[in-house]
Scaffold this motif. Structure first.
Motif, short mmCIF file in Angstrom:
data_model
loop_
_atom_site.label_atom_id
_atom_site.label_comp_id
_atom_site.label_asym_id
_atom_site.label_seq_id
_atom_site.Cartn_x
_atom_site.Cartn_y
_atom_site.Cartn_z
N ALA A 1 0.83 -1.21 0.00
CA ALA A 1 0.00 0.00 0.00
C ALA A 1 0.87 1.26 0.00
N SER A 9 1.85 2.01 -3.59
CA SER A 9 0.84 1.76 -4.64
C SER A 9 1.31 0.64 -5.56
N SER A 44 1.90 -3.21 -7.36
CA SER A 44 1.13 -4.09 -8.22
C SER A 44 1.43 -5.53 -7.83
N GLN A 72 -6.59 0.69 -1.39
CA GLN A 72 -5.27 1.06 -0.84
C GLN A 72 -4.25 1.30 -1.96
N SER A 73 -4.77 1.49 -3.18
CA SER A 73 -3.92 1.75 -4.37
C SER A 73 -3.04 0.56 -4.75
N ILE A 74 -3.48 -0.62 -4.39
CA ILE A 74 -2.75 -1.83 -4.82
C ILE A 74 -3.57 -2.49 -5.93
N ARG A 75 -2.92 -2.69 -7.07
CA ARG A 75 -3.61 -3.41 -8.17
C ARG A 75 -3.26 -4.89 -8.09
N SER A 103 -2.39 0.26 -15.83
CA SER A 103 -2.83 0.93 -14.60
C SER A 103 -4.35 0.90 -14.38
#
Ligand SMILES: NC(=O)c1ccc[n+]([C@@H]2O[C@H](COP(=O)([O-])OP(=O)(O)OC[C@H]3O[C@@H](n4cnc5c(N)ncnc54)[C@H](O)[C@@H]3O)[C@@H](O)[C@H]2O)c1
Length: 253
Positions: free
Chosen positions: A102, A105, A107, A170-173, A231
């Motif tokens: 997190a 950010s 991936s 949490q902006s995690i892909r 993204s």
């Protein structure tokens, strides 16, 4: 350039993803039971915990991405090990590293399989998704090997899809790839097992694109999904299988 951790990066698909990311200029930490920066047995709770601690230390809490690729095939006699490595070795590592992921950010890419949609024992999948390792391992012992393998990948994919929203918050892909038959030491072991060899040869002959997958095919897809180019891709399961899933399940998507 970033820092990635890859489980199972010592061999096959994981090694190819490592090479690809290193070629792009990234630093890559391999977590594996052999030939790795961080040697750990991901079939055990202790090994997973040690891996999380070692990744934190080695990256100084700066992790750009995580690939969970360590896995064992259906030829392994200990079926509980398939559940332990393929499912818990992946999910518990992702959960343990979530705060780090997190922060940057990051991936995450899970290596599932195009066998994930195959019929399996729903109670086995339920036990995996309930994080009940003891029960999952006990059920696995009563099943044939192939549905244990595909069930471990089905649960992994469902876990990824059902958690992708919370992780995205949490902006995690998080995404997964579903490799089809790919030439690696794992597939060679299954191919050489007399229980599976005839069926595997027919299976390879039926791949629509006319050839088996190579680890580099998976690395190309992995590199893309991990990168900023992807993204807006989140919670996706990308079959990288020469068209096999589309052939076998044309109306299910
Ligand atoms: N090869 C295929 O046809 C195929 C198809 C679909 C999915 N997959 C998946 O791709 C992933 C990679 O498979 P591969 O074919 O490259 O196999 P591989 O055997 O070449 O690599 C697997 C790696 O996982 C590591 N590993 C195994 N058990 C471990 C443990 N307990 N702790 C830590 N590391 C462990 C191994 O040491 C090895 O480096 C697996 O998750 C597999 O299920 C492979």
């Amino acid at each position: 350039m970033g820092t990635y951790a890859i489980t199972g990066g010592a061999s096959g698909i994981g090694a190819s993803i490592r090479e690809k990311l290193e070629g792009e200029g990234h630093r890559v930490l391999v977590v594996d039971i052999q030939n790795a920066d961080i040697i750990a047995d991901l079939s055990t709770v202790e090994g997973r915990g040690d891996s999380i601690a070692a990744i934190k230390e080695a990256t100084q809490y700066e992790l750009t991405g995580l690939v969970t690729c360590a896995g064992v095939g259906a030829h392994i006699p200990n079926k509980g090990l398939i559940a332990a490595v393929n499912y818990f070795g992946s999910v518990q590592l992702i959960e343990g590293l979530r705060p780090l992921l997190a922060d940057l950010s990051a991936s995450v890419l899970l290596i599932s399989s195009n066998s994930a949609p195959l019929p399996t024992n729903p109670k086995f999948v339920e036990a995996l998704l309930a994080n009940d390792e003891t029960r999952a391992v006990a059920i696995a012992a009563t099943m044939d090997s192939q549905p244990v393998y595909s069930g471990s990948k089905q649960a992994l994919t469902r876990w990824m899809r059902s958690h992708s929203q919370a992780y995205a918050a949490q902006s995690i892909r998080m995404n997964a790839i579903g490799p089809g038959y790919t030439k690696t030491p794992l597939s060679a072991a299954v191919e050489n097992d007399s229980t599976y060899s005839t069926a595997i040869k027919q299976y390879i002959d039926s791949i629509p694109i006319g050839r088996p997958g190579m680890p580099q095919d998976m690395a190309e897809a992995a590199s893309f999904l991990l990168s900023e180019k992807a993204s807006f891709i989140c919670g996706a399961m990308l079959f990288v299988d020469g068209g096999h899933d589309a052939m076998l399940r044309p109306d299910l998507f």
